[in-house]
Design a protein around this motif. Sequence first.
Motif, mmCIF file in Angstrom:
data_model
loop_
_atom_site.group_PDB
_atom_site.id
_atom_site.type_symbol
_atom_site.label_atom_id
_atom_site.label_comp_id
_atom_site.label_asym_id
_atom_site.label_seq_id
_atom_site.Cartn_x
_atom_site.Cartn_y
_atom_site.Cartn_z
ATOM 1 N N GLN A 1 0.818 -1.214 0.000
ATOM 2 C CA GLN A 1 0.000 0.000 0.000
ATOM 3 C C GLN A 1 0.849 1.261 0.000
ATOM 4 N N ILE A 2 1.997 1.240 0.677
ATOM 5 C CA ILE A 2 2.900 2.390 0.633
ATOM 6 C C ILE A 2 3.378 2.624 -0.796
ATOM 7 N N HIS A 3 3.729 1.529 -1.475
ATOM 8 C CA HIS A 3 4.166 1.648 -2.876
ATOM 9 C C HIS A 3 3.058 2.221 -3.741
ATOM 10 N N ARG A 4 1.850 1.743 -3.529
ATOM 11 C CA ARG A 4 0.719 2.198 -4.341
ATOM 12 C C ARG A 4 0.446 3.686 -4.126
ATOM 13 N N GLU A 5 0.481 4.127 -2.877
ATOM 14 C CA GLU A 5 0.214 5.542 -2.596
ATOM 15 C C GLU A 5 1.384 6.426 -3.002
ATOM 16 N N MET A 6 2.595 5.905 -2.922
ATOM 17 C CA MET A 6 3.762 6.694 -3.332
ATOM 18 C C MET A 6 3.699 7.037 -4.816
ATOM 19 N N LEU A 7 3.182 6.102 -5.619
ATOM 20 C CA LEU A 7 3.070 6.349 -7.055
ATOM 21 C C LEU A 7 2.151 7.527 -7.355
ATOM 22 N N ASP A 8 1.136 7.717 -6.509
ATOM 23 C CA ASP A 8 0.149 8.784 -6.737
ATOM 24 C C ASP A 8 0.465 10.059 -5.974
ATOM 25 N N LEU A 9 1.556 10.041 -5.193
ATOM 26 C CA LEU A 9 1.885 11.203 -4.378
ATOM 27 C C LEU A 9 2.428 12.335 -5.250
ATOM 28 N N ASP A 10 2.051 13.550 -4.929
ATOM 29 C CA ASP A 10 2.474 14.716 -5.710
ATOM 30 C C ASP A 10 3.830 15.196 -5.204
ATOM 31 N N VAL A 11 4.884 14.490 -5.653
ATOM 32 C CA VAL A 11 6.260 14.846 -5.277
ATOM 33 C C VAL A 11 7.117 14.832 -6.538
ATOM 34 N N PRO A 12 8.272 15.475 -6.504
ATOM 35 C CA PRO A 12 9.164 15.459 -7.669
ATOM 36 C C PRO A 12 9.544 14.031 -8.071
ATOM 37 N N ASP A 13 9.696 13.810 -9.367
ATOM 38 C CA ASP A 13 9.993 12.465 -9.865
ATOM 39 C C ASP A 13 11.278 11.894 -9.278
ATOM 40 N N ALA A 14 12.296 12.738 -9.104
ATOM 41 C CA ALA A 14 13.568 12.250 -8.564
ATOM 42 C C ALA A 14 13.382 11.685 -7.166
ATOM 43 N N ASP A 15 12.588 12.375 -6.338
ATOM 44 C CA ASP A 15 12.312 11.885 -4.984
ATOM 45 C C ASP A 15 11.491 10.601 -5.027
ATOM 46 N N LYS A 16 10.516 10.558 -5.943
ATOM 47 C CA LYS A 16 9.655 9.386 -6.057
ATOM 48 C C LYS A 16 10.463 8.157 -6.469
ATOM 49 N N VAL A 17 11.366 8.338 -7.429
ATOM 50 C CA VAL A 17 12.210 7.231 -7.886
ATOM 51 C C VAL A 17 13.071 6.704 -6.742
ATOM 52 N N ARG A 18 13.664 7.632 -5.975
ATOM 53 C CA ARG A 18 14.532 7.229 -4.861
ATOM 54 C C ARG A 18 13.747 6.443 -3.817
ATOM 55 N N MET A 19 12.546 6.900 -3.495
ATOM 56 C CA MET A 19 11.728 6.228 -2.485
ATOM 57 C C MET A 19 11.242 4.859 -2.966
ATOM 58 N N ILE A 20 10.811 4.787 -4.211
ATOM 59 C CA ILE A 20 10.307 3.510 -4.733
ATOM 60 C C ILE A 20 11.431 2.491 -4.817
ATOM 61 N N ASN A 21 12.628 2.954 -5.133
ATOM 62 C CA ASN A 21 13.780 2.046 -5.152
ATOM 63 C C ASN A 21 13.999 1.430 -3.772
ATOM 64 N N ARG A 22 13.872 2.227 -2.724
ATOM 65 C CA ARG A 22 14.045 1.697 -1.367
ATOM 66 C C ARG A 22 12.862 0.807 -0.973
ATOM 67 N N ILE A 23 11.654 1.164 -1.388
ATOM 68 C CA ILE A 23 10.482 0.322 -1.104
ATOM 69 C C ILE A 23 10.680 -1.064 -1.704
ATOM 70 N N GLY A 24 11.186 -1.135 -2.943
ATOM 71 C CA GLY A 24 11.443 -2.423 -3.578
ATOM 72 C C GLY A 24 12.454 -3.249 -2.795
ATOM 73 N N GLU A 25 13.476 -2.587 -2.263
ATOM 74 C CA GLU A 25 14.488 -3.302 -1.474
ATOM 75 C C GLU A 25 13.891 -3.853 -0.183
ATOM 76 N N ILE A 26 13.065 -3.040 0.485
ATOM 77 C CA ILE A 26 12.429 -3.481 1.725
ATOM 78 C C ILE A 26 11.476 -4.641 1.453
#
Length: 305
Positions: free
Chosen positions: A248-273
């Motif tokens: 659910q964190i991954h799903r909501e992060m995709l829709d969050l209104d944040v800069p793409d660079a920040d979103k990519v960095r966060m999703i990369n860590r979500i995948g690792e976790i």
Amino acid sequence: MGQPEIVRRLKSYVATRNLPHLLFSGPPGVGKTAAAISIVREIFGEGWRDNFIELNASDERGIDVVRTKVKDFARMAPLGGAEFKVIFLDEADALTSDAQSALRRTMERYSATCRFILSCNYSSKIIEPIQSRCAVYRFRALTPDAIEKRIRYIAEQEGVEVTEDGIEAINYVARGDMRKAINALQAAALISDKVDMNTIYQITSMARPEQIRNLIKMAISGDFAGARNELDDLLLVQGLSGQDVVVQIHREMLDLDVPDADKVRMINRIGEIDFRITEGANERIQLEALIAYMALTGLSKSTAT
């Protein structure tokens, strides 16, 4: 290929009674099995069970099932004057490579009197020789409108009251899976005469989307303690699994209104976790590490509001 186009093409097979080998590919709960059974019932009528067998390849995935059950049924002549018999292999992508090779030879040998319908979630796991012998149909996830229409129809027939936010929650939970949507409605109707958003999230063990968004926003704004309290509520009070929270964190992060660079960095860590939890790491420690990473790396406070 859209769902209406698939229906039109499949109806043409029924009308001409000229059925090729078929391969249905797509996510769960979108009508692959229902389509196969509907075709067979339309072609054979009331006696459809005499010329039809359904096997779940995930239960019997070795070469023996192809050499025994499949081959024995395929070699028998059709009953009731039918032109052919139909073998339906559900979850065919679970078959081993040896079993698929044996299946290919069986499809060749008995193609005059037997047709195969294969259903799978990932067509890439089906060997190329089988794919080349089949007409391939790729089903997509159902639209929210399609799910809403069906849910309202079922609710009306069963005398169940469903609120607007209940429909939205069912769509959020189902994500295009009609089976999951109907199961959520049925389970919610057992505990309440009125199916609303809270009932759906309670029965499906999912967090409300706004609660996950709140956790993310607190974490990326540096409020680690607040994010940890939200995590405690999800894991200890609501009883969600760590895997569900990560999804659910991954799903909501995709829709969050944040800069793409920040979103990519966060999703990369979500995948690792997510990988660590799948491999058996402690869920609590990994989720706290995720929100700690969000708090340390952070975003500007303006993007977190």
